[in-house]
Each structure stands twice: as structure tokens, then as C-alpha cells.
Design a protein around this motif. Structure first.
Motif, short mmCIF file in Angstrom:
data_model
loop_
_atom_site.label_atom_id
_atom_site.label_comp_id
_atom_site.label_asym_id
_atom_site.label_seq_id
_atom_site.Cartn_x
_atom_site.Cartn_y
_atom_site.Cartn_z
N PHE A 114 -14.65 -25.79 -11.43
CA PHE A 114 -13.29 -25.36 -11.10
C PHE A 114 -12.36 -25.53 -12.29
CE2 PHE A 114 -14.48 -25.17 -6.70
CZ PHE A 114 -13.59 -24.24 -6.17
N LEU A 124 -7.44 -27.67 -4.72
CA LEU A 124 -8.76 -27.93 -4.18
C LEU A 124 -8.75 -29.19 -3.33
CD1 LEU A 124 -11.78 -27.03 -4.28
CD2 LEU A 124 -12.04 -28.56 -6.24
N ALA A 138 -10.07 -25.00 -0.11
CA ALA A 138 -9.13 -24.68 -1.19
C ALA A 138 -7.91 -23.98 -0.61
CB ALA A 138 -9.81 -23.80 -2.23
#
Length: 261
Positions: A114, A124, A138
Motif C-alpha cells: 500500500f 486503510l 479501506a
């Protein structure tokens, strides 16, 4: 009427003024519009700040949701008392899978993927490893970006699909009890005992900003640690000081730690 300056002064000394200011903005907007406003994903320390902010606003209640039933990271909704609807937390659930015959992927690898996409941690929520791969949640606003760009974790090609919140599984944590004695209830000593490394190495890790105490960056190895405090060491999980059992005959502190594996 909440005193914005008073709230921010309260958090200034701890270095949390910036987050507190964002949360105050949300609370003020929710009260002004008689609706709700939702925060970024917050760790337990951030959640505590949100609770304090909400408690200083008349006519505002706080609701939280992290998708998973026992979520550690949650989004906080500041809701006006006269709002009659249900706040939308804007959370999307995902399932990720890969070929486990050739690749071993952990929480740190997924989070690293990420960050490599340019995402910030605040969009997140929790990442939970399951037999088939992993699940995570998310911010719904970033769904298209995530689905278009999260195609690989490390060297492994992955498959990603949206799943309903009801399909998210509860995070199962294995706990190992560690008993030890330390010269003093200071961070470097307690953390070293919990992670099974030398105190000098732990002191270096703290200086390198790899250690947090109660989800806040550790200031120095001499910080006091109390029962219930949680220590996190980057890449090594969490340790909780579960019990201070007293002093030994040699004057050392006997402690029991919970290490979450």
C-alpha cells in the motif's frame, strides 16, 4: 459550546494537536449541519482522542466502526444528536489471495504494498490474515484506485475482490505469556524482556523510531511503563505489560507480559 483553543492546548503537549484539530473540525461540522462527519482510520490512541473531543461537544455523540467485529483501527463518526439516520462509515471490505505454494506474505508485506502505491496509512483499516490469503478494509473513496493498482505484493501476483462487511472474519490473535524480571519499569527494559532481545539493542531500536508505546512514537528508553500499556515494535508485533507482580528479593520488578503473535 466547545472551546476549540482549550481542546487544542490540551493536546499540544503530547504532540497530538494536528489530529485533534482535524477531529474538532469534524465535530463542529456535524453540529452545524445536524448530520455526521467521519474521520480517517484511527488507531486506539487516535480513537481515545476522538472520544475526548466528542465529550467536549454538547449535542454530539461518537460512533465507531472498523468493519471487523474486533477491529483495532476504526473510523469515528461525530453524529449530531438530532440526526435521525444511520452514519455511513464509507468502509469497503476486500479479500486478497495469492499462490501460497511459492509465496509467503504477511501483514507487513501487504502494508508495504500500500505504501508503495502512494497510499497513506489513514485510508486503510485492519489487515487480517486468513487461510485463503488476507482480508482488509479501506476507505470507500479509494476503491477504484486500490483495485486498479494493487496487483502485486512483493514478487507475488495477487487477486483482489470486494467482499461484504458481513464476510469479514474476526482477527484471531495468539498470545504468549512471558514472565521476566527487570531492573526498572522503563520502556527499553520491559520491551527487551517482551521481545527477547538485549536492552542495548532495544535502546537502539527506540532511537531509530521503530518502537511505539500505546500507539505513540516512543520518546526514549527511559519512558515509564505501567500495567496495561501496549508496546509495538515494527515488524515484531505487540507486547502488553499485563501484570506487575512485585519486587524480588534482589529488588528487581517481576512482571508478566502478553506477546501477541
Amino acid at each position: 459550546m466547545a472551546d476549540r483553543d482549550k481542546i487544542l492546548r490540551y493536546f499540544k503537549a503530547s504532540g497530538d494537536e494536528e489530529l485533534a484539530a482535524r477531529l474538532v473540525d469534524l465535530a463542529e461540522h456535524a453540529r452545524k449541519t445536524s448530520k455526521f462527519r467521519v474521520s480517517e482510520f484511527l488507531d486506539p490512541h487516535g480513537r481515545n482522542i476522538a472520544e475526548i473531543v466528542a465529550a467536549n461537544f454538547d449535542g454530539i455523540r461518537l460512533e465507531t466502526d472498523g468493519g471487523f467485529a474486533n477491529a483495532e483501527r476504526v473510523r469515528a463518526a461525530f453524529v449530531a444528536e438530532d440526526f435521525r439516520g444511520t452514519p455511513d462509515f464509507g468502509i469497503t471490505g476486500y479479500a486478497v489471495s495469492w499462490d501460497k505454494r511459492y509465496y509467503t506474505i504477511g501483514h507487513r508485506d501487504i502494508l508495504g504494498a500500500f505504501m508503495g502505491m502512494g497510499c497513506v496509512r489513514e485510508i486503510l483499516g485492519d489487515i487480517v490474515l486468513v487461510p485463503e490469503g488476507a482480508q482488509f478494509v479501506a476507505d470507500k473513496a479509494f476503491s477504484n484506485y486500490i483495485e486498479s493498482n494493487l496487483t502485486q505484493i512483493g514478487a507475488a501476483n495477487i487477486s483482489i475482490q470486494q467482499i461484504g462487511i458481513e464476510q469479514l472474519r474476526q482477527r484471531e490473535e495468539k498470545v504468549k505469556l512471558v514472565t521476566a524480571t527487570v531492573a526498572a519499569l522503563r520502556l527499553d527494559a520491559v520491551a527487551a524482556a517482551g521481545y527477547g532481545i538485549s536492552r542495548s539493542r532495544m535502546a537502539d531500536e527506540i532511537k531509530s523510531q521503530n518502537v511505539k508505546l500505546n500507539w505513540k512514537e516512543a520518546k526514549n528508553g527511559a519512558q515509564p511503563v505501567a500495567e496495561g500499556d501496549v508496546i509495538s515494535f515494527r515488524g515484531r508485533g505487540r507486547v502488553e505489560l499485563a501484570e506487575i507482580r512485585g519486587l524480588t528479593k534482589k529488588g528487581r520488578c517481576a512482571i508478566t507480559l502478553k506477546r501477541y503473535i
